[in-house]
Scaffold this active site. Structure first.
Site, PDB file in Angstrom:
ATOM      1  N   TYR A   1      46.633  -1.137-105.941  1.00 30.79           N
ATOM      2  CA  TYR A   1      45.792  -0.165-106.643  1.00 30.79           C
ATOM      3  C   TYR A   1      46.569   0.488-107.795  1.00 30.79           C
ATOM      4  O   TYR A   1      46.105   0.533-108.939  1.00 30.79           O
ATOM      5  CB  TYR A   1      45.287   0.895-105.652  1.00 30.79           C
TER       6      TYR A   1
ATOM      7  N   SER B   1      45.753   6.990-112.500  1.00 28.95           N
ATOM      8  CA  SER B   1      46.086   7.641-111.233  1.00 28.95           C
ATOM      9  C   SER B   1      47.582   7.909-111.145  1.00 28.95           C
ATOM     10  O   SER B   1      48.401   7.153-111.701  1.00 28.95           O
ATOM     11  CB  SER B   1      45.682   6.705-110.089  1.00 28.95           C
TER      12      SER B   1
ATOM     13  N   LYS C   1      46.122   0.108-112.014  1.00 34.76           N
ATOM     14  CA  LYS C   1      45.957   1.214-112.975  1.00 34.76           C
ATOM     15  C   LYS C   1      46.986   1.084-114.101  1.00 34.76           C
ATOM     16  O   LYS C   1      46.659   1.292-115.265  1.00 34.76           O
ATOM     17  CB  LYS C   1      46.103   2.563-112.265  1.00 34.76           C
TER      18      LYS C   1
HETATM   19  N1  UFG Z   1      46.561  12.537 -94.445  1.00 32.60           N
HETATM   20  C1  UFG Z   1      46.664  12.861 -93.116  1.00 32.60           C
HETATM   21  N2  UFG Z   1      45.599  12.618 -92.317  1.00 32.60           N
HETATM   22  C2  UFG Z   1      44.436  12.064 -92.783  1.00 32.60           C
HETATM   23  C3  UFG Z   1      44.342  11.742 -94.139  1.00 32.60           C
HETATM   24  C4  UFG Z   1      45.436  11.991 -94.944  1.00 32.60           C
HETATM   25  O1  UFG Z   1      47.689  13.346 -92.649  1.00 32.60           O
HETATM   26  O2  UFG Z   1      43.512  11.860 -91.984  1.00 32.60           O
HETATM   27  C5  UFG Z   1      47.698  12.813 -95.326  1.00 32.60           C
HETATM   28  C6  UFG Z   1      48.250  11.570 -95.993  1.00 32.60           C
HETATM   29  O3  UFG Z   1      49.185  10.951 -95.167  1.00 32.60           O
HETATM   30  C7  UFG Z   1      48.850  12.173 -97.255  1.00 32.60           C
HETATM   31  C8  UFG Z   1      47.938  13.358 -97.583  1.00 32.60           C
HETATM   32  O4  UFG Z   1      47.244  13.647 -96.376  1.00 32.60           O
HETATM   33  O5  UFG Z   1      50.129  12.656 -97.000  1.00 32.60           O
HETATM   34  C9  UFG Z   1      46.932  13.066 -98.663  1.00 32.60           C
HETATM   35  O6  UFG Z   1      46.312  11.832 -98.375  1.00 32.60           O
HETATM   36  P1  UFG Z   1      45.005  11.314 -99.129  1.00 32.60           P
HETATM   37  O7  UFG Z   1      44.595  10.040 -98.480  1.00 32.60           O
HETATM   38  O8  UFG Z   1      44.008  12.410 -99.218  1.00 32.60           O
HETATM   39  O9  UFG Z   1      45.526  11.051-100.618  1.00 32.60           O
HETATM   40  P2  UFG Z   1      46.773  10.211-101.158  1.00 32.60           P
HETATM   41  O10 UFG Z   1      47.795  11.198-101.616  1.00 32.60           O
HETATM   42  O11 UFG Z   1      47.208   9.172-100.209  1.00 32.60           O
HETATM   43  O12 UFG Z   1      46.149   9.418-102.392  1.00 32.60           O
HETATM   44  C10 UFG Z   1      45.315  10.013-103.348  1.00 32.60           C
HETATM   45  C11 UFG Z   1      44.292   8.989-103.778  1.00 32.60           C
HETATM   46  C12 UFG Z   1      44.933   7.885-104.528  1.00 32.60           C
HETATM   47  C13 UFG Z   1      45.774   8.434-105.647  1.00 32.60           C
HETATM   48  C14 UFG Z   1      46.746   9.452-105.142  1.00 32.60           C
HETATM   49  C15 UFG Z   1      47.463  10.072-106.297  1.00 32.60           C
HETATM   50  O13 UFG Z   1      43.648   8.453-102.644  1.00 32.60           O
HETATM   51  O14 UFG Z   1      43.929   7.072-105.077  1.00 32.60           O
HETATM   52  O15 UFG Z   1      46.069  10.463-104.426  1.00 32.60           O
HETATM   53  O16 UFG Z   1      48.399  11.011-105.865  1.00 32.60           O
HETATM   54  F1  UFG Z   1      46.451   7.450-106.226  1.00 32.60           F
END
Ligand code: UFG
Length: 391
Positions: free
Chosen positions: A211, A187, A215
């Site tokens: 997490y 990841s 990895k």
């Molecule tokens: N976000 C919102 N509102 C929500 C959900 C998410 O604003 O309801 C924002 C988050 O703050 C973030 C972006 O949307 O800025 C993306 O969030 P995600 O939860 O979709 O994904 P992440 O980037 O946090 O993490 C994902 C995977 C991880 C991985 C990572 C790698 O969940 O397992 O990408 O970049 F490690």
């Protein structure tokens, strides 16, 4: 070319140490490198009577291919969202697939019915031994893992056990069984907060949560097996996986991700999308991520297996598009694609969210030779909507 001739080629190729030149119509047509190459050739020839190699050489099949030598692979976590897509693509490419999944988050319906499904846990050493004793695997795709960042912060020991302790068992049993090829789902979480916007495989590794640490530890364990026990391995560091193969009937298995949440609001299951922070140092103040279609994630896995013999013993590839989209851009694009208003409200920042994560994907493109095909934001959103509007 018929199958009998190709079968003979196996023996010849083996006798010559895995490589020989194949002539066709008195002209050099293709270099057969190994049994892996032979299988690829055969898989390709199943669906077509003519195969082209480069610009000049063409092979024509005159009789149907029979008795294909099919490679068998194990996919751990094959009932998940990414695993389910991988299993389907492997089967389409002609592999025999065994899936091991404990269904803790995966769903049985996500598994292609042509795969053999074994419900069980990676921690079950005797089950693993049985599986390896009764199958002759070419390689293992190791996708099974706990993957919720927030949960990992609350349960660091459980995450360590499930994600890291189990991989040592798996690698040990693979070693005992003589199966020494592994393709591992890592990841972008291994990088943590980046120094530069474009993250390459050589960027500093500073995971910010258990997490991401899991990895990284897993990658290092795999590298250890490559260095000291003759393994060959590829670790793929995924950026933000999304989108669907709409013909695959695969449903999402995790509910915390942005696009899942956007779809919930679009279909009215949630009233409003919470945007976690609008004061980041980005153009519109919301976080930027590199969203990449799940098919552009799984197809490089198959390519990696096909090219593994020619690769270094341990390789790491980012999988991303090299393009970032902010939360606001994702929501705006979804409104246009779905043709609905998606209400948003600004909520506090989520702990541990870096402002911007974008992959430098040049190694994936240039070294592995993969060409991204599915990852326009519109396609990722529209395929997500087609699947999620009904589930
Ligand atoms: N976000 C919102 N509102 C929500 C959900 C998410 O604003 O309801 C924002 C988050 O703050 C973030 C972006 O949307 O800025 C993306 O969030 P995600 O939860 O979709 O994904 P992440 O980037 O946090 O993490 C994902 C995977 C991880 C991985 C990572 C790698 O969940 O397992 O990408 O970049 F490690």
């Amino acid at each position: 070319m018929d199958n009998f001739y190709l079968q003979e080629l196996i023996e010849e190729t083996n006798a010559r140490g895995g490589g020989m030149l194949l002539n066709f119509q008195d002209k050099p047509a293709v270099v057969v490198l190994s049994i892996d190459r032979y299988n690829i050739l055969l898989n390709q020839m199943q669906n077509t009577s003519t195969l082209s190699f480069g610009e000049t050489a063409t092979l024509t099949r005159t009789r149907p291919v029979k008795n294909m030598v099919r490679q068998k692979v194990l996919v751990t976590g094959g009932a998940g969202y990414i695993g389910g897509h991988l299993v389907r693509e492997l089967i389409k490419a002609g592999y025999e697939v065994v899936v091991l999944d404990n269904l803790s988050t995966g769903r049985k319906d996500n598994i292609d019915p042509k795969a053999v499904f074994i419900e069980g846990d990676l921690a079950d050493v005797s089950l693993l031994k049985d599986i390896f004793a009764s199958n002759n695997f070419e390689a293992v795709f190791h996708m099974a893992a706990s993957l919720e960042v927030e949960e990992s912060v609350k349960q660091p020991l459980a995450y360590l056990e499930n994600n890291v302790a189990n991989i040592i068992k798996l690698l040990g049993i693979m070693n005992e069984s003589g199966v020494r090829k592994i393709i591992f789902s890592s990841s972008a979480a291994v990088y943590g907060e980046p120094e530069k916007v474009l993250i390459s495989e050589n960027s500093p590794l500073r995971p910010k949560n258990p997490y991401g640490s899991n990895k990284l530890l897993s990658e290092r364990l795999i590298k250890y097996f490559c260095e000291y026990m003759g393994f060959k391995a590829v670790a793929f560091r995924y950026f933000n996986a999304c989108g669907f193969d709409t013909e695959a009937r695969i449903v999402p298995t995790h509910q915390s991700h942005l696009i899942y949440k956007v779809m919930q609001v679009a279909k009215g299951a949630q009233p409003v999308l919470e945007v976690f922070g609008n004061d980041y140092p980005t153009n519109d103040g919301t976080c930027i991520r590199d969203y990449v279609h799940v098919l552009d994630i799984v197809l490089p896995h198959i390519l990696a297996l096909q090219k593994m013999d020619e690769m270094e013993k341990f390789e790491i590839f980012n999988i991303g598009t090299g393009r970032g989209s902010s939360v606001a851009e994702v929501v705006n694009c979804a409104s246009e694609v779905i043709n609905r208003i998606i209400p948003m409200e600004v909520a506090p920042r989520r702990a541990g969210d870096p402002a911007e994560l974008i992959a430098d994907n040049s190694k994936l493109l240039n070294q592995l030779g993969y060409e991204l095909k599915y990852s326009s934001l519109e396609n990722m959103i529209s395929t997500s909507w087609q699947v999620m509007k009904d589930v």
